[in-house]
Design a protein around this motif. Structure first.
Motif, PDB file in Angstrom:
ATOM      1  N   ARG A 265      15.263  18.501   7.978  1.00 50.22           N
ATOM      2  CA  ARG A 265      14.703  18.825   9.288  1.00 50.22           C
ATOM      3  C   ARG A 265      13.344  19.522   9.127  1.00 50.22           C
ATOM      4  O   ARG A 265      12.408  19.275   9.893  1.00 50.22           O
ATOM      5  CB  ARG A 265      15.686  19.734  10.039  1.00 50.22           C
ATOM      6  CG  ARG A 265      15.219  20.196  11.407  1.00 50.22           C
ATOM      7  CD  ARG A 265      16.343  20.975  12.093  1.00 50.22           C
ATOM      8  NE  ARG A 265      15.873  21.664  13.286  1.00 50.22           N
ATOM      9  CZ  ARG A 265      15.700  21.106  14.465  1.00 50.22           C
ATOM     10  NH1 ARG A 265      15.939  19.809  14.607  1.00 50.22           N
ATOM     11  NH2 ARG A 265      15.295  21.807  15.501  1.00 50.22           N
ATOM     12  N   LEU A 266      13.241  20.356   8.115  1.00 46.85           N
ATOM     13  CA  LEU A 266      11.992  21.063   7.851  1.00 46.85           C
ATOM     14  C   LEU A 266      10.855  20.078   7.580  1.00 46.85           C
ATOM     15  O   LEU A 266       9.745  20.213   8.111  1.00 46.85           O
ATOM     16  CB  LEU A 266      12.185  21.984   6.641  1.00 46.85           C
ATOM     17  CG  LEU A 266      11.032  22.911   6.262  1.00 46.85           C
ATOM     18  CD1 LEU A 266      10.778  23.949   7.336  1.00 46.85           C
ATOM     19  CD2 LEU A 266      11.335  23.600   4.924  1.00 46.85           C
TER      20      LEU A 266
ATOM     21  N   PRO B  63      14.659  26.157   8.463  1.00 46.19           N
ATOM     22  CA  PRO B  63      15.542  25.028   8.789  1.00 46.19           C
ATOM     23  C   PRO B  63      15.994  24.298   7.529  1.00 46.19           C
ATOM     24  O   PRO B  63      15.389  24.458   6.449  1.00 46.19           O
ATOM     25  CB  PRO B  63      14.640  24.122   9.653  1.00 46.19           C
ATOM     26  CG  PRO B  63      13.532  25.005  10.137  1.00 46.19           C
ATOM     27  CD  PRO B  63      13.321  26.002   9.031  1.00 46.19           C
ATOM     28  N   PRO B  64      17.043  23.485   7.614  1.00 43.85           N
ATOM     29  CA  PRO B  64      17.476  22.674   6.471  1.00 43.85           C
ATOM     30  C   PRO B  64      16.330  21.790   5.967  1.00 43.85           C
ATOM     31  O   PRO B  64      15.452  21.402   6.758  1.00 43.85           O
ATOM     32  CB  PRO B  64      18.620  21.831   7.052  1.00 43.85           C
ATOM     33  CG  PRO B  64      19.100  22.610   8.227  1.00 43.85           C
ATOM     34  CD  PRO B  64      17.911  23.308   8.787  1.00 43.85           C
ATOM     35  N   PRO B  65      16.313  21.458   4.672  1.00 45.63           N
ATOM     36  CA  PRO B  65      15.173  20.744   4.079  1.00 45.63           C
ATOM     37  C   PRO B  65      14.747  19.475   4.812  1.00 45.63           C
ATOM     38  O   PRO B  65      13.555  19.265   5.051  1.00 45.63           O
ATOM     39  CB  PRO B  65      15.675  20.422   2.661  1.00 45.63           C
ATOM     40  CG  PRO B  65      16.663  21.499   2.361  1.00 45.63           C
ATOM     41  CD  PRO B  65      17.332  21.811   3.673  1.00 45.63           C
TER      42      PRO B  65
ATOM     43  N   GLU C 143      13.151  32.186  10.203  1.00 51.81           N
ATOM     44  CA  GLU C 143      14.246  31.288   9.855  1.00 51.81           C
ATOM     45  C   GLU C 143      13.726  30.056   9.121  1.00 51.81           C
ATOM     46  O   GLU C 143      12.616  29.587   9.393  1.00 51.81           O
ATOM     47  CB  GLU C 143      15.003  30.862  11.114  1.00 51.81           C
ATOM     48  CG  GLU C 143      15.781  31.995  11.777  1.00 51.81           C
ATOM     49  CD  GLU C 143      16.492  31.543  13.030  1.00 51.81           C
ATOM     50  OE1 GLU C 143      16.272  30.382  13.446  1.00 51.81           O
ATOM     51  OE2 GLU C 143      17.260  32.341  13.586  1.00 51.81           O
TER      52      GLU C 143
END
Length: 460
Positions: A21-22, A17-19, A15
Motif C-alpha cells: 500500500r505504501l 502503511p504496509p509495504p 504511521e
C-alpha cells in the motif's frame, strides 16, 4: 496498585502503511504532480533555445532535486531541516519568468549563480520569515499567484504556436488542433471521471497528446536511443556560477514568493493532520525550500516549493502518513537518474506540452482569483492594492518591450511580471495596512479586512 502512565497515541503522520500500500500510494503522488514538475524545465529550456539533449538533462536534474527535497521535508534532518509532514515538492512556476530573463541577459551561469544566492538567502531568513507571515496575507499572495498564471499563459502560447511569429510554420493549424484537443480531453476527464484518474487529467492529456502526435509527424525521439540508462549531469554543467546583482535580487524576491506558497500549504496540511505547527517547525520546512535553491543551482535544476495538488491528494485519500510522500520522493530521485527518461520528456512536441501547460497555468490564475476571493474589499484599500499590483505585473506581459529603455540590471527585476507584482503588492500592503500615519478616520484597521491574515493555499 497504581496505573502505569498511558502511552501517547502515535500520530497519523508517523504511521507506516504496509509495504504494498505504501508503494502504490507513493506512486500516486508522483503521477499527480509529475506534469507540473517537468513543465518548468521544458518551458525554460525552450525559451532559452536549448537543444533537446540539454533540456532532457534539466528534466532529470529537476526530478533529482525534487526527490531530495521531498525526502528532507517528509523525513527531516533533526531539528534543522524538514517540516515532517506528508508533502511533495517540485519546481515552482514562480521562478520561470525571472530565470528566462536572467538567462537571456547573463546566460545560464547567471541563472544558477542567482539561484544559489537566493537559496542561501532563503536558508538565512527561514526563521524570521516564519514569524512575519502576517506581511504576506491573501491580498499579496493572491495577486502574485494570479500574475504567475497570467504571465505563463504566454509561454504556453509560444510552445503551441512557435517562438518566432515570422516563421512560415508559426501557428500551424495541426499544432493548434492538437493543443486544443488536449485541452478538450482534460476538460472531459475532469468533468466525467472521479477519483484518482480525475486527479491525473493533465498527465493523461499529455500522454494521449504525445501518442496522437506520432502519426502526425510532430515527434522526434531519435535522441532517446543514444541517451544512457543511468547517470546524471555533472554539477555546474554550464560553467562556474555568476552572480549578477539584478539576477540575485530577482531570485530573492522569488524565494519570498516560494516561502509564502509553502507556508500556506504547510498550514493546510497541519490542519488536515491535526499537527501543531509552531514557527520553528514552519521555519524548518522553509529552510528546506531555501536549500532547494542552493542544490538546484549546483545540480542545474530549479528552486522547489510544496505542491498543492499533492496537499489535495492527502485530503482526498485521507492518508496522513509522511512516509507515503517519502516514497514519492525516492521514486522521483530514481527517475531523475535515468537520462533516457528525461530525453523522452524533452522530445515531447511543443503543442503537446503547451496544451497541457495552458490548463496548468490557467488553473494557477484561477487559484489566485480564488485566494483574492478571501480578501475583504468593502471599506478597505485592498482593491487598490490588487489593481496596482496586477496592472504593474501585466505590463511586461502585454508589452514585452515596455522596459526596453531601462538599464539592463534594473530591467531584469521590474521586467519580470512576477517579481514586479510581488514587490508592489508587498509594498502597498505595508503602506495601507501597517503604516499608521495618515490613516483616514473610519478605515478598517489591519487584521480585520483580510490584509493581515495568513496566506491561503495555492493549487498547481
Amino acid at each position: 496498585m497504581t496505573d502505569s502512565p498511558t502511552k501517547p497515541a502515535r500520530s497519523a503522520v508517523d504511521e507506516v502503511p504496509p509495504p504494498g500500500r505504501l508503494l502504490v500510494l507513493g506512486m500516486q503522488h508522483v503521477l499527480v504532480m509529475y506534469a507540473g514538475c517537468v513543465a518548468v524545465p521544458l518551458i525554460v529550456g525552450s525559451a532559452l533555445g536549448l537543444d533537446t539533449r540539454t533540456i532532457g538533462l534539466l528534466v532529470n536534474a529537476d526530478l533529482v532535486v525534487a526527490g531530495i527535497i521531498t525526502l528532507l521535508q517528509t523525513l527531516g534532518v533533526g531539528k534543522i531541516l524538514g517540516v515532517r509532514l506528508p508533502v511533495v515538492t517540485g519546481a515552482t512556476f514562480a521562478a520561470v519568468t525571472p530565470m528566462i530573463l536572467i538567462g537571456q541577459n547573463f546566460g545560464l551561469p547567471g541563472v544558477y549563480g542567482s539561484m544559489i544566492a537566493s537559496g542561501i538567502f532563503g536558508v538565512l531568513i527561514a526563521v524570521p520569515f516564519s514569524s512575519i507571515i502576517r506581511f504576506f496575507p491573501p491580498v499579496v499572495t493572491g495577486s502574485v499567484i494570479t500574475i504567475i498564471g497570467l504571465s505563463l499563459i504566454s509561454a504556453a502560447a509560444g510552445l503551441i504556436a512557435g517562438q518566432d511569429p515570422t516563421a512560415p510554420d508559426y501557428g500551424d493549424l495541426t499544432g493548434l488542433a492538437l493543443a486544443g484537443g488536449i485541452v478538450v480531453l482534460i476538460v472531459l476527464i475532469t468533468r466525467f471521471v472521479r477519483g484518482f484518474v480525475g486527479q491525473i487529467a493533465v498527465l493523461t492529456g499529455l500522454l494521449v497528446g504525445a501518442l496522437v502526435a506520432i502519426p502526425l509527424g510532430l515527434t522526434d525521439f531519435s535522441g532517446v536511443a543514444s541517451a544512457p540508462w543511468f547517470g546524471m549531469a555533472a554539477p555546474f554543467l554550464f560553467g562556474p556560477p555568476e552572480f549578477p546583482v539584478a539576477g540575485v535580487v530577482s531570485m530573492c524576491v522569488v524565494m519570498l514568493v516560494i516561502f509564502a506558497e509553502s507556508t500556506a500549504d504547510m498550514l493546510a496540511v497541519g490542519e488536515m493532520t491535526g499537527e501543531d505547527l509552531p514557527p520553528k517547525r514552519i521555519a524548518r520546512g522553509l529552510a528546506a525550500d531555501g536549500l532547494s535553491g542552493v542544490l538546484g543551482g549546483v545540480l542545474n535544476s530549479f528552486p522547489d516549493t510544496i505542491f498543492a495538488q499533492n496537499v489535495g491528494l492527502v485530503q482526498l485519500t485521507g492518508v496522513r502518513s509522511r512516509y507515503v510522500p517519502a516514497v514519492a520522493g525516492a521514486a522521483l530521485l530514481v527517475l531523475g537518474l535515468v537520462p533516457k527518461f528525461g530525453e523522452v520528456v524533452a522530445s515531447l512536441p511543443g503543442p503537446v506540452v503547451g496544451g497541457a501547460g495552458l490548463v496548468m497555468f490557467a488553473t494557477v490564475t484561477a487559484v489566485g482569483i480564488r485566494t483574492l476571493h478571501k480578501v475583504h474589499f468593502e471599506g478597505s484599500d485592498n482593491l487598490m492594492i490588487v489593481a496596482i499590483s496586477l496592472g504593474v505585473g501585466m505590463l511586461p506581459v502585454v508589452a514585452p518591450s515596455f522596459y526596453a529603455q531601462v538599464p539592463g540590471n534594473l530591467q531584469i527585476v521590474i521586467g519580470s511580471s512576477i517579481t514586479s507584482c510581488a514587490i508592489v503588492a508587498f509594498a502597498l500592503n505595508l503602506l495601507f495596512h501597517h503604516v499608521p500615519w495618515g490613516r483616514p478616520h473610519g478605515t478598517t484597521p489591519p487584521g480585520e479586512d483580510g490584509g493581515s491574515a495568513a496566506p491561503t493555499q495555492e493549487v498547481r
